[in-house]
Design a protein around this motif. Structure first.
Motif, PDB file in Angstrom:
ATOM      1  N   THR A  76     -40.789   8.467  22.316  1.00 19.52           N
ATOM      2  CA  THR A  76     -42.135   7.938  22.560  1.00 19.52           C
ATOM      3  C   THR A  76     -43.008   7.998  21.323  1.00 19.52           C
ATOM      4  O   THR A  76     -44.134   7.493  21.334  1.00 19.52           O
ATOM      5  N   GLN A  77     -42.506   8.607  20.265  1.00 19.29           N
ATOM      6  CA  GLN A  77     -43.300   8.752  19.048  1.00 19.29           C
ATOM      7  C   GLN A  77     -43.196   7.500  18.184  1.00 19.29           C
ATOM      8  O   GLN A  77     -42.173   6.810  18.189  1.00 19.29           O
ATOM      9  N   PRO A  78     -44.267   7.199  17.423  1.00 24.22           N
ATOM     10  CA  PRO A  78     -44.229   6.031  16.519  1.00 24.22           C
ATOM     11  C   PRO A  78     -43.114   6.186  15.488  1.00 24.22           C
ATOM     12  O   PRO A  78     -42.867   7.281  14.984  1.00 24.22           O
ATOM     13  N   GLY A  79     -42.452   5.095  15.195  1.00 30.68           N
ATOM     14  CA  GLY A  79     -41.400   5.117  14.185  1.00 30.68           C
ATOM     15  C   GLY A  79     -40.019   5.450  14.712  1.00 30.68           C
ATOM     16  O   GLY A  79     -39.032   5.392  13.958  1.00 30.68           O
ATOM     17  N   TRP A  80     -39.927   5.800  16.004  1.00 32.05           N
ATOM     18  CA  TRP A  80     -38.597   6.095  16.577  1.00 32.05           C
ATOM     19  C   TRP A  80     -37.773   4.815  16.622  1.00 32.05           C
ATOM     20  O   TRP A  80     -38.279   3.750  16.958  1.00 32.05           O
ATOM     21  N   SER A  81     -36.504   4.926  16.291  1.00 36.24           N
ATOM     22  CA  SER A  81     -35.641   3.744  16.224  1.00 36.24           C
ATOM     23  C   SER A  81     -34.478   3.890  17.190  1.00 36.24           C
ATOM     24  O   SER A  81     -33.704   4.859  17.113  1.00 36.24           O
ATOM     25  N   PHE A  82     -34.332   2.931  18.084  1.00 36.65           N
ATOM     26  CA  PHE A  82     -33.206   2.940  19.003  1.00 36.65           C
ATOM     27  C   PHE A  82     -31.891   2.795  18.243  1.00 36.65           C
ATOM     28  O   PHE A  82     -30.893   3.437  18.581  1.00 36.65           O
ATOM     29  N   CYS A  83     -31.873   1.954  17.222  1.00 36.73           N
ATOM     30  CA  CYS A  83     -30.645   1.739  16.458  1.00 36.73           C
ATOM     31  C   CYS A  83     -30.187   3.027  15.774  1.00 36.73           C
ATOM     32  O   CYS A  83     -28.989   3.342  15.754  1.00 36.73           O
ATOM     33  N   GLU A  84     -31.131   3.774  15.224  1.00 36.58           N
ATOM     34  CA  GLU A  84     -30.786   5.043  14.594  1.00 36.58           C
ATOM     35  C   GLU A  84     -30.225   6.012  15.630  1.00 36.58           C
ATOM     36  O   GLU A  84     -29.218   6.681  15.401  1.00 36.58           O
TER      37      GLU A  84
ATOM     38  N   GLY B 228     -44.899  -4.941  30.629  1.00 34.57           N
ATOM     39  CA  GLY B 228     -46.041  -4.852  29.735  1.00 34.57           C
ATOM     40  C   GLY B 228     -46.055  -3.650  28.819  1.00 34.57           C
ATOM     41  O   GLY B 228     -46.966  -3.481  28.003  1.00 34.57           O
ATOM     42  N   ASP B 229     -45.035  -2.780  28.916  1.00 30.84           N
ATOM     43  CA  ASP B 229     -44.961  -1.585  28.060  1.00 30.84           C
ATOM     44  C   ASP B 229     -44.027  -1.887  26.898  1.00 30.84           C
ATOM     45  O   ASP B 229     -42.807  -1.867  27.032  1.00 30.84           O
ATOM     46  N   THR B 230     -44.587  -2.156  25.736  1.00 33.06           N
ATOM     47  CA  THR B 230     -43.805  -2.625  24.594  1.00 33.06           C
ATOM     48  C   THR B 230     -43.498  -1.508  23.616  1.00 33.06           C
ATOM     49  O   THR B 230     -44.380  -0.731  23.245  1.00 33.06           O
ATOM     50  N   ALA B 231     -42.259  -1.411  23.192  1.00 29.80           N
ATOM     51  CA  ALA B 231     -41.851  -0.500  22.116  1.00 29.80           C
ATOM     52  C   ALA B 231     -41.712  -1.305  20.836  1.00 29.80           C
ATOM     53  O   ALA B 231     -41.136  -2.400  20.842  1.00 29.80           O
ATOM     54  N   ASN B 232     -42.235  -0.783  19.742  1.00 26.55           N
ATOM     55  CA  ASN B 232     -42.245  -1.538  18.486  1.00 26.55           C
ATOM     56  C   ASN B 232     -40.842  -1.946  18.042  1.00 26.55           C
ATOM     57  O   ASN B 232     -40.621  -3.069  17.567  1.00 26.55           O
ATOM     58  N   TRP B 233     -39.871  -1.031  18.189  1.00 28.89           N
ATOM     59  CA  TRP B 233     -38.521  -1.327  17.698  1.00 28.89           C
ATOM     60  C   TRP B 233     -37.849  -2.443  18.486  1.00 28.89           C
ATOM     61  O   TRP B 233     -36.910  -3.071  17.998  1.00 28.89           O
ATOM     62  N   LEU B 234     -38.331  -2.702  19.704  1.00 26.96           N
ATOM     63  CA  LEU B 234     -37.706  -3.721  20.535  1.00 26.96           C
ATOM     64  C   LEU B 234     -37.938  -5.126  19.976  1.00 26.96           C
ATOM     65  O   LEU B 234     -37.212  -6.067  20.309  1.00 26.96           O
ATOM     66  N   GLY B 235     -38.933  -5.273  19.099  1.00 27.47           N
ATOM     67  CA  GLY B 235     -39.234  -6.583  18.523  1.00 27.47           C
ATOM     68  C   GLY B 235     -38.071  -7.181  17.756  1.00 27.47           C
ATOM     69  O   GLY B 235     -37.900  -8.407  17.720  1.00 27.47           O
TER      70      GLY B 235
END
Length: 458
Positions: free
Chosen positions: A265-273, A315-322
């Motif tokens: 849930t923290q900024p900068g977390w990466s699903f790929c990593e 409506g709940d967007t994660a930055n890495w999902l872009g």
């Protein structure tokens, strides 16, 4: 050229397919896609060739299987270990050991093999590097020294350098093996101390309160009850130390992995990593032939990604999902004929994978493990769910797809799954379980008619 009969990262070549000639020498780890289907995974080392080809100036990659086992480094007398390598490698996995996994996993009996590699400091893990596949779990020093002057002048200093190097890298899993043979005694008739005296000196100089870290192997090449008893004692010791180290380091890895997951849930977390970290755990379970535990890792990644896509739709967007919302440019379908699709894996690792890339790679790994578990019909069920879900996920993420591209991807994927199942089942099994494949045939037929109406040539 090295005299060691093993490599630097413990991965065997395809020579196992036509008669294993022993391990090879090696250096830096890299990865490459398999050109065939002979192995579970494809890995190679840059500049690594079988020993007989090492003199060639042209460096070519050597393909390895994921039959790699926990890595054990060896220092000390090279010739001594070379003479014992075959017997040790064959006998070590013969007796099973009970492995009590972490996080409430039920105890299991496993056969521990090891890939013995020449000790080099660069093999020791650097700070921050938590990779398990190239992690040396045990370090062995081999000696047959029974001469007091030789011990004082060279062996002791060499052991000290070895142990200091391990200590500087916080590597505490080691053992010293003293080999006693009659041939050694005959060659050294002066300044010979009783074996017990040499062992006592080693234990006093290096083992402190860990006297069990110095083991004696008596006449290992002789066919006698004394030799057999000594071998069995050594093998039990090595299995125990290897299993203890493996369990300890695997537990640390899982703790770090779960800590990383909790930061999602923290900024900068990466699903790929995070994907690459948890897949490392899956690889380790697969290495131990614990295919069910390996499958659980991919299923957890599958569920985690699915939840993020559903949250996006709400409506709940994660930055890495872009990065997974990029337009679809490739609709070639699932690829299940390779045990691992390194091209797609690399795209995930570098954060360049599309949604279809990720889903294709994830399913291909699940498929491989289900085949190993002899559950091919579950592959067909999961495939049908995957294809329908991918269509919905592309819509939820509002991914741009040209007309007919997604239908083409579904059609080709259906045929790929059916082809894969046909390859691992005989005709009688296919006929008896046709109800498991009828859904895929129907889906493929629907897409074929649709593509035909769009005048798209496959």
């Amino acid at each position: 050229m090295s005299d060691w009969p093993f490599n630097d990262a413990g991965l065997r070549t395809f020579r196992r397919c036509s008669g294993d000639a022993g391990p090879t020498d090696s250096t830096e780890l890299h990865r490459e896609a398999l050109p065939n289907n002979k192995a579970l995974f494809g890995w190679y080392f840059h500049g690594v060739l079988p020993l007989k080809h090492m003199e060639s100036q042209e460096e070519k990659p050597v393909i390895y299987t994921m039959e790699n086992k926990p890595i054990v480094t060896c220092a000390g007398d090279q010739g001594l270990f070379t003479s014992l390598y075959t017997s040790l490698a064959q006998q070590l996995p013969r007796e099973p050991m009970e492995w009590r996994g972490t996080y409430g996993r039920a105890p299991k009996m496993i056969h521990l093999e090891a890939n013995f590699v020449q000790f080099k400091e660069e093999l020791l893990p650097k700070e921050g590097n938590k990779a398990l596949l190239t992690f040396p779990f045990l370090h062995i020093y081999w000696t047959d020294c029974c001469d007091t002057e030789t011990y004082k002048s060279s062996v002791k200093e060499d052991m000290m350098r070895w142990q200091n190097t391990l200590r500087s890298h916080s590597s505490a899993d080691w053992v010293i093996i003293v080999v006693e043979t009659n041939d050694t005694k005959k060659k050294n008739k002066t300044n010979i101390l009783p074996r017990s005296s040499i062992v006592d000196k080693i234990r006093s100089d290096f083992c402190n309160k860990q006297n069990d870290r110095c083991v004696v192997l008596s006449d290992p090449l002789k066919d006698s009850s004394r030799s057999l008893e000594s071998w069995n004692s050594l093998l039990l010791k090595l299995r125990t130390l290897l299993l203890m180290s493996f369990t300890k380091n695997l537990g640390r890895f899982e703790d770090d992995m779960r800590t990383l997951r909790e930061k999602r849930t923290q900024p900068g977390w990466s699903f790929c990593e995070y994907f690459m970290v948890q897949e490392e755990l899956a690889f380790v379970f697969e290495m131990l032939q614990q295919f069910e535990d390996a499958l659980v890792q991919y299923d957890e990644l599958d569920a985690l990604f699915t939840q993020y896509v559903l949250n996006f739709g709400a409506g709940d967007t994660a930055n890495w999902l872009g990065s997974f919302c990029t337009p679809v440019h490739n609709w070639s379908g699932l690829l299940l004929r390779r045990p691992i699709d390194m091209e797609k894996r690399d795209s995930i690792q570098h954060g360049e994978a599309s949604l279809l890339d990720l889903r294709s790679y994830l399913f291909s790994r699940q498929c491989t493990l289900l085949i190993f578990l002899q559950r091919p019909w579950e592959v067909t069920q999961r495939a049908l769910e995957l294809l329908h879900n991918c269509v919905q996920e592309l819509r939820l993420l509002e991914v741009s797809v040209i007309d007919g591209a997604l239908d083409c991807w579904v059609f080709l994927s259906c045929l790929e799954v059916l082809h894969r199942i046909e390859g691992c089942c005989d005709q009688a099994e296919l006929a008896a379980n046709c109800s498991h494949t009828v859904g895929l045939w129907a889906y493929a037929t629907d897409k074929e008619f649709l593509l035909d109406s769009l005048d798209i040539l496959l």
